[in-house]
Design a protein around this motif. Structure first.
Motif, PDB file in Angstrom:
ATOM      1  N   ARG A   1       0.833  -1.207   0.000  1.00 40.28           N
ATOM      2  CA  ARG A   1       0.000   0.000   0.000  1.00 40.28           C
ATOM      3  C   ARG A   1       0.865   1.252   0.000  1.00 40.28           C
ATOM      4  N   PRO A   2       0.329   2.336  -0.532  1.00 37.42           N
ATOM      5  CA  PRO A   2       1.078   3.592  -0.526  1.00 37.42           C
ATOM      6  C   PRO A   2       0.805   4.396   0.734  1.00 37.42           C
ATOM      7  N   GLY A   3       1.756   5.185   1.156  1.00 41.64           N
ATOM      8  CA  GLY A   3       1.555   6.035   2.323  1.00 41.64           C
ATOM      9  C   GLY A   3       2.461   7.248   2.310  1.00 41.64           C
ATOM     10  N   LEU A   4       2.086   8.199   3.157  1.00 36.41           N
ATOM     11  CA  LEU A   4       2.920   9.386   3.386  1.00 36.41           C
ATOM     12  C   LEU A   4       3.654   9.172   4.689  1.00 36.41           C
ATOM     13  N   LEU A   5       4.872   9.643   4.742  1.00 33.52           N
ATOM     14  CA  LEU A   5       5.627   9.501   5.970  1.00 33.52           C
ATOM     15  C   LEU A   5       5.543  10.810   6.751  1.00 33.52           C
ATOM     16  N   ASP A   6       5.042  10.711   7.989  1.00 30.92           N
ATOM     17  CA  ASP A   6       4.986  11.885   8.860  1.00 30.92           C
ATOM     18  C   ASP A   6       5.798  11.516  10.103  1.00 30.92           C
ATOM     19  N   ASP A   7       7.043  11.958  10.147  1.00 34.68           N
ATOM     20  CA  ASP A   7       8.015  11.475  11.141  1.00 34.68           C
ATOM     21  C   ASP A   7       8.040   9.957  11.106  1.00 34.68           C
ATOM     22  N   ASN A   8       7.568   9.336  12.192  1.00 32.97           N
ATOM     23  CA  ASN A   8       7.638   7.869  12.235  1.00 32.97           C
ATOM     24  C   ASN A   8       6.322   7.213  11.811  1.00 32.97           C
ATOM     25  N   ARG A   9       5.319   8.029  11.472  1.00 37.11           N
ATOM     26  CA  ARG A   9       4.009   7.452  11.160  1.00 37.11           C
ATOM     27  C   ARG A   9       3.809   7.333   9.651  1.00 37.11           C
ATOM     28  N   ILE A  10       3.210   6.232   9.247  1.00 37.14           N
ATOM     29  CA  ILE A  10       2.819   6.073   7.842  1.00 37.14           C
ATOM     30  C   ILE A  10       1.319   6.373   7.745  1.00 37.14           C
ATOM     31  N   ILE A  11       1.008   7.429   6.990  1.00 39.83           N
ATOM     32  CA  ILE A  11      -0.377   7.902   6.851  1.00 39.83           C
ATOM     33  C   ILE A  11      -0.944   7.367   5.543  1.00 39.83           C
ATOM     34  N   ALA A  12      -2.160   6.911   5.593  1.00 41.18           N
ATOM     35  CA  ALA A  12      -2.770   6.296   4.406  1.00 41.18           C
ATOM     36  C   ALA A  12      -2.966   7.306   3.278  1.00 41.18           C
ATOM     37  N   ILE A  13      -2.731   6.833   2.069  1.00 41.17           N
ATOM     38  CA  ILE A  13      -3.111   7.552   0.850  1.00 41.17           C
ATOM     39  C   ILE A  13      -4.229   6.730   0.217  1.00 41.17           C
ATOM     40  N   ALA A  14      -5.309   7.398  -0.169  1.00 46.71           N
ATOM     41  CA  ALA A  14      -6.445   6.677  -0.748  1.00 46.71           C
ATOM     42  C   ALA A  14      -6.204   6.386  -2.220  1.00 46.71           C
ATOM     43  N   CYS A  15      -5.249   5.488  -2.482  1.00 50.38           N
ATOM     44  CA  CYS A  15      -4.953   5.025  -3.842  1.00 50.38           C
ATOM     45  C   CYS A  15      -4.541   3.566  -3.733  1.00 50.38           C
ATOM     46  N   GLU A  16      -4.626   2.859  -4.837  1.00 50.74           N
ATOM     47  CA  GLU A  16      -4.229   1.449  -4.845  1.00 50.74           C
ATOM     48  C   GLU A  16      -2.714   1.279  -4.750  1.00 50.74           C
ATOM     49  N   SER A  17      -2.001   2.217  -5.351  1.00 50.61           N
ATOM     50  CA  SER A  17      -0.533   2.083  -5.387  1.00 50.61           C
ATOM     51  C   SER A  17       0.077   3.468  -5.445  1.00 50.61           C
ATOM     52  N   LEU A  18       1.373   3.537  -5.182  1.00 57.69           N
ATOM     53  CA  LEU A  18       2.042   4.836  -5.260  1.00 57.69           C
ATOM     54  C   LEU A  18       2.087   5.333  -6.706  1.00 57.69           C
ATOM     55  N   ILE A  19       2.180   4.410  -7.660  1.00 64.09           N
ATOM     56  CA  ILE A  19       2.178   4.844  -9.076  1.00 64.09           C
ATOM     57  C   ILE A  19       0.847   5.525  -9.412  1.00 64.09           C
ATOM     58  N   GLU A  20      -0.262   4.958  -8.912  1.00 65.75           N
ATOM     59  CA  GLU A  20      -1.564   5.583  -9.187  1.00 65.75           C
ATOM     60  C   GLU A  20      -1.595   7.005  -8.621  1.00 65.75           C
ATOM     61  N   TYR A  21      -1.029   7.168  -7.425  1.00 64.83           N
ATOM     62  CA  TYR A  21      -0.994   8.492  -6.794  1.00 64.83           C
ATOM     63  C   TYR A  21      -0.089   9.447  -7.575  1.00 64.83           C
ATOM     64  N   VAL A  22       1.089   8.957  -7.935  1.00 64.34           N
ATOM     65  CA  VAL A  22       2.059   9.776  -8.676  1.00 64.34           C
ATOM     66  C   VAL A  22       1.452  10.262  -9.994  1.00 64.34           C
ATOM     67  N   ALA A  23       0.621   9.421 -10.586  1.00 59.39           N
ATOM     68  CA  ALA A  23       0.047   9.734 -11.892  1.00 59.39           C
ATOM     69  C   ALA A  23      -1.078  10.770 -11.817  1.00 59.39           C
ATOM     70  N   LEU A  24      -1.577  11.061 -10.618  1.00 60.06           N
ATOM     71  CA  LEU A  24      -2.647  12.067 -10.500  1.00 60.06           C
ATOM     72  C   LEU A  24      -2.101  13.445 -10.861  1.00 60.06           C
ATOM     73  N   PRO A  25      -2.938  14.293 -11.445  1.00 56.50           N
ATOM     74  CA  PRO A  25      -2.508  15.681 -11.639  1.00 56.50           C
ATOM     75  C   PRO A  25      -2.133  16.281 -10.273  1.00 56.50           C
TER      76      PRO A  25
END
Ligand code: MG
Length: 282
Positions: free
Chosen positions: A13-37
């Motif tokens: 799963r993809p996530g954002l790193l906030d210090d030591n926490r991994i925060i959810a991104i509502a996408c199937e994969s990081l590539i899907e997120y990267v591809a968003l405008p």
């Protein structure tokens, strides 16, 4: 911002790193997120903490569906050491030399690299800054090229030197399974305004082997993207490894290659450290 792919049960799963926490991104994969405008990405950020980085197993941040783009001889001192080691005259190219690694070579940032001495006895390190493409681009001008960049990560462009020599063409010697560790995460370009001012170092068992600044690149990132995208579409999630500085194993006196049990680290300023253990079976 740092972006990770991590294992959640059996899924990556993809996530954002906030210090030591991994925060959810509502996408199937990081590539899907990267591809968003760019303007649509923030809407996918959530407040849900999925895991703590210390407990998480990270995956390679992206796995491009096609080959990983690489640049050969993009640091002068590396071009010189290569020519010296091969007994050739140094001739610098006027355009970047592109080659690729098979996507199956990509492994997770903390993976143990499993190589076989029956396949190669000359596995060598190449620490590199890698660019992650964020938007489809073709025929980019150098002035517009950076608009297509999403962020940056570390890649070890591990190379079987004996295969690279034997096959003449780079693909085989660059594509063994395990020869493209990537990560540990992607740092968004907003946090690295100048990617040509980053210290890069490679250590094997704690001993420094490569050390340079990305300001020494012969072809800078806008030029690489402009040249590569000439008549050829780059897509979100494509990765361009921008070349390695001097200090690779085969050009050392005497030559050095990975040994069973080695720990190799690629550290790039503002990004982090990619650390892998090497296992070589007989
Ligand atoms: Mg390389």
């Amino acid at each position: 911002m740092k972006y990770v792919s991590f294992y959640d049960g059996g899924h990556v799963r993809p996530g954002l790193l906030d210090d030591n926490r991994i925060i959810a991104i509502a996408c199937e994969s990081l590539i899907e997120y990267v591809a968003l405008p760019e303007g649509e990405r923030a809407a996918r950020h959530t407040n849900e903490t999925l895991a703590l980085l210390d407990d998480a197993r990270l995956a390679a941040p992206v796995r491009p569906p096609k080959n990983v783009f690489c640049v050969g001889r993009n640091y002068l001192e590396h071009a010189k050491e290569g020519a010296r080691a091969l007994g050739r005259e140094l001739k610098l190219p006027e355009v970047p030399t592109f080659f690729s690694k098979a996507p199956t070579a990509i492994v997770d940032p903390d993976a143990t690299l499993q190589f076989s001495a029956r396949v190669s006895q000359e596995m060598d390190w190449e620490g590199e800054l890698a660019v992650v493409i964020g938007s489809r681009v073709k025929d980019a001008s150098e002035a517009d090229a950076m608009d297509a960049v999403f962020g940056y990560t570390c890649v070890n462009d591990i190379t079987a030197r004996d295969l690279q020599r034997a096959h003449m063409q780079f693909l085989k010697g660059k594509s063994l399974d395990g020869s493209c560790p990537m990560g540990p995460w992607i740092v968004g370009k907003e946090d690295i305004p100048d990617p040509h001012r980053l210290q890069l170092s490679v250590r094997v068992n704690g001993r420094r082997k490569q050390q340079a600044n990305t300001d020494q690149m012969i072809f800078k990132i806008p030029r690489l993207i402009a040249e590569l995208s000439k008549g050829m579409t780059l897509e979100p999630g494509d990765v361009i490894a921008t070349g390695t500085p001097d200090g690779v194993g085969f050009a050392r006196t005497p030559p050095e290659f990975f040994q069973d049990g080695d720990i190799v680290e690629i550290e790039i300023q503002k990004i982090g450290t990619l650390r892998n253990t090497v296992r070589i079976s007989p």
